[in-house]
Design a protein around this motif. Structure first.
Motif, PDB file in Angstrom:
ATOM      1  N   GLY A   1       0.801  -1.208   0.000  1.00 30.83           N
ATOM      2  CA  GLY A   1       0.000   0.000   0.000  1.00 30.83           C
ATOM      3  C   GLY A   1       0.837   1.262   0.000  1.00 30.83           C
ATOM      4  N   ALA A   2       0.393   2.268  -0.766  1.00 28.75           N
ATOM      5  CA  ALA A   2       1.047   3.567  -0.805  1.00 28.75           C
ATOM      6  C   ALA A   2       0.697   4.349   0.463  1.00 28.75           C
ATOM      7  CB  ALA A   2       0.589   4.323  -2.052  1.00 28.75           C
ATOM      8  N   PRO A   3       1.418   5.442   0.765  1.00 26.90           N
ATOM      9  CA  PRO A   3       1.156   6.208   1.991  1.00 26.90           C
ATOM     10  C   PRO A   3      -0.271   6.735   2.106  1.00 26.90           C
ATOM     11  CG  PRO A   3       3.296   6.804   1.097  1.00 26.90           C
ATOM     12  CD  PRO A   3       2.637   5.917   0.074  1.00 26.90           C
ATOM     13  N   MET A   4      -0.999   6.835   0.979  1.00 24.41           N
ATOM     14  CA  MET A   4      -2.361   7.348   1.036  1.00 24.41           C
ATOM     15  C   MET A   4      -3.322   6.371   1.712  1.00 24.41           C
ATOM     16  SD  MET A   4      -3.878  10.145   0.321  1.00 24.41           S
ATOM     17  CE  MET A   4      -2.754  10.900  -0.851  1.00 24.41           C
ATOM     18  N   ILE A   5      -3.020   5.066   1.651  1.00 24.26           N
ATOM     19  CA  ILE A   5      -3.940   4.062   2.177  1.00 24.26           C
ATOM     20  C   ILE A   5      -4.173   4.202   3.685  1.00 24.26           C
ATOM     21  CG2 ILE A   5      -4.240   1.596   2.577  1.00 24.26           C
ATOM     22  CD1 ILE A   5      -5.081   2.530  -0.148  1.00 24.26           C
ATOM     23  N   PRO A   6      -3.136   4.348   4.526  1.00 23.90           N
ATOM     24  CA  PRO A   6      -3.407   4.549   5.956  1.00 23.90           C
ATOM     25  C   PRO A   6      -4.257   5.781   6.233  1.00 23.90           C
ATOM     26  CG  PRO A   6      -1.121   3.946   5.621  1.00 23.90           C
ATOM     27  CD  PRO A   6      -1.691   4.215   4.265  1.00 23.90           C
ATOM     28  N   MET A   7      -4.047   6.858   5.459  1.00 20.49           N
ATOM     29  CA  MET A   7      -4.854   8.065   5.654  1.00 20.49           C
ATOM     30  C   MET A   7      -6.321   7.789   5.365  1.00 20.49           C
ATOM     31  SD  MET A   7      -6.365  10.472   3.416  1.00 20.49           S
ATOM     32  CE  MET A   7      -7.492  11.722   4.007  1.00 20.49           C
ATOM     33  N   LEU A   8      -6.626   7.124   4.243  1.00 18.75           N
ATOM     34  CA  LEU A   8      -8.011   6.814   3.908  1.00 18.75           C
ATOM     35  C   LEU A   8      -8.616   5.835   4.912  1.00 18.75           C
ATOM     36  CD1 LEU A   8      -7.702   6.481   0.017  1.00 18.75           C
ATOM     37  CD2 LEU A   8      -8.838   8.319   1.285  1.00 18.75           C
ATOM     38  N   ASN A   9      -7.818   4.850   5.313  1.00 21.87           N
ATOM     39  CA  ASN A   9      -8.300   3.839   6.246  1.00 21.87           C
ATOM     40  C   ASN A   9      -8.697   4.448   7.590  1.00 21.87           C
ATOM     41  OD1 ASN A   9      -8.501   0.842   6.976  1.00 21.87           O
ATOM     42  ND2 ASN A   9      -7.096   1.593   8.536  1.00 21.87           N
ATOM     43  N   GLN A  10      -7.911   5.409   8.059  1.00 19.71           N
ATOM     44  CA  GLN A  10      -8.141   5.990   9.374  1.00 19.71           C
ATOM     45  C   GLN A  10      -9.225   7.064   9.388  1.00 19.71           C
ATOM     46  OE1 GLN A  10      -4.336   7.061  11.306  1.00 19.71           O
ATOM     47  NE2 GLN A  10      -3.366   5.570   9.954  1.00 19.71           N
ATOM     48  N   THR A  11      -9.692   7.493   8.209  1.00 15.39           N
ATOM     49  CA  THR A  11     -10.693   8.563   8.156  1.00 15.39           C
ATOM     50  C   THR A  11     -12.002   8.111   7.511  1.00 15.39           C
ATOM     51  OG1 THR A  11      -9.858   9.394   6.021  1.00 15.39           O
ATOM     52  CG2 THR A  11      -8.878  10.310   8.022  1.00 15.39           C
ATOM     53  N   ASP A  12     -12.188   6.793   7.360  1.00 19.58           N
ATOM     54  CA  ASP A  12     -13.389   6.239   6.728  1.00 19.58           C
ATOM     55  C   ASP A  12     -14.295   5.596   7.771  1.00 19.58           C
ATOM     56  OD1 ASP A  12     -14.936   5.467   4.358  1.00 19.58           O
ATOM     57  OD2 ASP A  12     -14.379   3.427   4.901  1.00 19.58           O
ATOM     58  N   PHE A  13     -15.592   5.473   7.455  1.00 26.58           N
ATOM     59  CA  PHE A  13     -16.532   4.879   8.409  1.00 26.58           C
ATOM     60  C   PHE A  13     -16.431   3.363   8.486  1.00 26.58           C
ATOM     61  CE2 PHE A  13     -20.654   3.770   5.875  1.00 26.58           C
ATOM     62  CZ  PHE A  13     -19.928   3.307   4.805  1.00 26.58           C
ATOM     63  N   GLY A  14     -15.701   2.749   7.535  1.00 28.06           N
ATOM     64  CA  GLY A  14     -15.572   1.299   7.555  1.00 28.06           C
ATOM     65  C   GLY A  14     -14.193   0.801   7.188  1.00 28.06           C
ATOM     66  N   GLY A  15     -13.158   1.632   7.392  1.00 27.04           N
ATOM     67  CA  GLY A  15     -11.801   1.202   7.057  1.00 27.04           C
ATOM     68  C   GLY A  15     -11.635   0.905   5.581  1.00 27.04           C
ATOM     69  N   ILE A  16     -12.152   1.788   4.702  1.00 24.61           N
ATOM     70  CA  ILE A  16     -12.176   1.625   3.238  1.00 24.61           C
ATOM     71  C   ILE A  16     -12.971   0.377   2.861  1.00 24.61           C
ATOM     72  CG2 ILE A  16     -10.848   2.042   1.140  1.00 24.61           C
ATOM     73  CD1 ILE A  16      -8.383   2.528   2.716  1.00 24.61           C
ATOM     74  N   GLY A  17     -14.002   0.091   3.621  1.00 30.35           N
ATOM     75  CA  GLY A  17     -14.866  -1.039   3.332  1.00 30.35           C
ATOM     76  C   GLY A  17     -16.312  -0.599   3.219  1.00 30.35           C
ATOM     77  N   TYR A  18     -17.145  -1.454   2.631  1.00 30.16           N
ATOM     78  CA  TYR A  18     -18.576  -1.244   2.421  1.00 30.16           C
ATOM     79  C   TYR A  18     -18.829  -0.239   1.274  1.00 30.16           C
ATOM     80  CZ  TYR A  18     -18.933  -3.412   7.037  1.00 30.16           C
ATOM     81  OH  TYR A  18     -18.831  -4.270   8.097  1.00 30.16           O
ATOM     82  N   TYR A  19     -19.985  -0.404   0.631  1.00 29.28           N
ATOM     83  CA  TYR A  19     -20.425   0.573  -0.371  1.00 29.28           C
ATOM     84  C   TYR A  19     -20.633   1.925   0.312  1.00 29.28           C
ATOM     85  CZ  TYR A  19     -21.264  -3.075  -3.856  1.00 29.28           C
ATOM     86  OH  TYR A  19     -21.109  -4.093  -4.760  1.00 29.28           O
ATOM     87  N   GLY A  20     -20.081   2.975  -0.311  1.00 28.72           N
ATOM     88  CA  GLY A  20     -20.143   4.312   0.257  1.00 28.72           C
ATOM     89  C   GLY A  20     -18.885   4.728   0.969  1.00 28.72           C
ATOM     90  N   ASN A  21     -17.779   3.950   0.812  1.00 25.94           N
ATOM     91  CA  ASN A  21     -16.533   4.290   1.511  1.00 25.94           C
ATOM     92  C   ASN A  21     -15.817   5.455   0.845  1.00 25.94           C
ATOM     93  OD1 ASN A  21     -14.461   3.324  -0.446  1.00 25.94           O
ATOM     94  ND2 ASN A  21     -15.420   1.340  -0.078  1.00 25.94           N
ATOM     95  N   ASN A  22     -14.777   5.955   1.529  1.00 26.71           N
ATOM     96  CA  ASN A  22     -14.094   7.144   1.028  1.00 26.71           C
ATOM     97  C   ASN A  22     -13.142   6.882  -0.130  1.00 26.71           C
ATOM     98  OD1 ASN A  22     -11.935   5.961   2.387  1.00 26.71           O
ATOM     99  ND2 ASN A  22     -11.689   7.618   3.878  1.00 26.71           N
ATOM    100  N   SER A  23     -12.847   5.611  -0.429  1.00 30.56           N
ATOM    101  CA  SER A  23     -12.075   5.325  -1.636  1.00 30.56           C
ATOM    102  C   SER A  23     -12.899   5.662  -2.872  1.00 30.56           C
ATOM    103  CB  SER A  23     -11.662   3.846  -1.662  1.00 30.56           C
ATOM    104  OG  SER A  23     -10.947   3.542  -2.840  1.00 30.56           O
TER     105      SER A  23
END
Length: 361
Positions: A110-132
């Motif tokens: 994973g690139a450095p962006m992945i931890p940022m998205l993971n820590q600021t999403d409602f499901g850890g970049i999971g589920y429909y509607g995630n911040n990815s």
């Protein structure tokens, strides 16, 4: 006997583990285009189905060698993932780790962006509607790279990555080369994170007829956000920006603009001892100007309920939707980016309803 002796000797000096997750769901999905509604089984809606092989050795002193391989799976078919994450494309790294200086890894991860998205999403970049899906993050994993993660320093963790790109021996030789920086800070119930990535991308048309222009320019992604746990609710929020330099016809239809900005906010409520309810909304806007159409704008909404059966297993229900204006084709993404729902008609609104089971081992 020789193989058994070798394995016994290895076990005395190293640790080797096999773990993984299987996530399979029944879904009703549509891209919003006419006649494009269907029911399906899908994999990785809440979290990517995978098998993880990890080893750690002993060198003495401060250094510990390690290796990690992640085999991505489509649990609905039993086949391996397609595209760049096929085979061990989720993660394939080897490196050294120090309790004092941090970790250095070589390979693909994973690139450095992945931890940022993971820590600021409602499901850890999971589920429909995630911040990815809201951010439409372009580079999530990178190959041919060197990756550094520091040890936590009074709550602060630093990350850096540099890659060799496509490793071409003909122009443009620096195509795909990426550099990235990231940082996260944790203090009690507060977590903050940010990241910046730049990659060398070809600015001329790459599809036939091929262009003789081999110039590249810096494509940029940046984002920041945070979350706070009040106990009765965990709230999260983030902001993201993409500057694209690639030829317009080569871009993902979901993000055709030169500059795309997005933001999101969400909340996760504990429900009893075993459940959690997640809600998130985000907006994605671009600067593309097309005669007779508004500039692209899409609003993404997501909701899920997850109920833990035990430490290893849980069940969930998830709904996500994107409302696109007449100039937008924003896609709806689950935890499996390869199965995102991308409209082919501007103004179409993708949506999905999923009921799934997760088992971790």
């Amino acid at each position: 006997m020789e193989l058994l002796s070798a394995m016994t000797a290895l076990g005395a000096h190293a640790q080797f583990t096999i773990s993984g997750v299987v996530d399979t769901s029944a879904e009703s999905v549509t891209t919003g285009d006419p006649g494009k509604k269907k029911t399906q089984l899908s994999s990785g809606t809440a979290t990517g189905s995978r098998v993880v092989f990890e080893g750690k050795g002993k060198m003495g002193g401060e250094l510990t060698p390690f290796a990690r391989l992640e085999l991505g799976l489509n649990s609905d078919t039993g086949q391996l993932l397609n595209g760049p994450n096929a085979n061990f494309g989720r993660t394939a790294i080897v490196g050294l780790e120090s309790s004092k200086w941090g970790r250095v890894a070589l390979g693909r991860t994973g690139a450095p962006m992945i931890p940022m998205l993971n820590q600021t999403d409602f499901g850890g970049i999971g589920y429909y509607g995630n911040n990815s899906g809201i951010s439409q993050n372009i580079i999530s994993r990178a190959s041919n790279g060197i990756f550094y993660t520091s040890q936590a320093m009074d709550g602060l963790t630093l990350r850096a990555a540099v890659t060799a790109g496509e490793e071409k021996d003909t122009p443009p030789r620096d195509q795909g080369r990426m550099m990235g920086l990231g940082a996260s800070y944790q203090a009690g119930k507060l977590n903050l994170a940010g990241a910046y990535q730049t990659s060398k991308e070809r600015i001329a048309k790459t599809s036939a007829p091929a262009s003789s222009d081999m110039a590249v320019d810096d494509q940029i992604e940046m984002g920041f956000g945070g979350r706070y746990d009040f106990g009765w609710v965990l709230v999260n929020a983030g902001w993201f920006k993409i500057k694209q330099v690639t030829w317009a016809a080569d871009r993902d239809k979901a993000i055709p603009s030169n500059n795309t900005t997005s933001s999101w906010m969400g909340a996760v409520f504990p429900v009893g001892q075993s459940g959690r309810l997640g809600l998130q909304i985000g907006e994605t806007k671009g600067d593309l100007s097309v005669a007779g159409l508004p500039k692209p704008k899409g609003t993404t909404m997501g909701a899920y309920y997850n109920h833990s059966i035990n430490k290893e297993a849980s069940v969930y229900i998830n709904y996500g939707q994107v409302n696109n204006n007449a100039g937008s084709q924003l896609s709806l993404s689950s935890g499996n980016w390869a199965s995102r729902l991308t409209p082919q008609v501007k103004g179409s609104d993708p949506s999905a309803l999923a009921i799934g089971v997760i088992y971790a081992f």
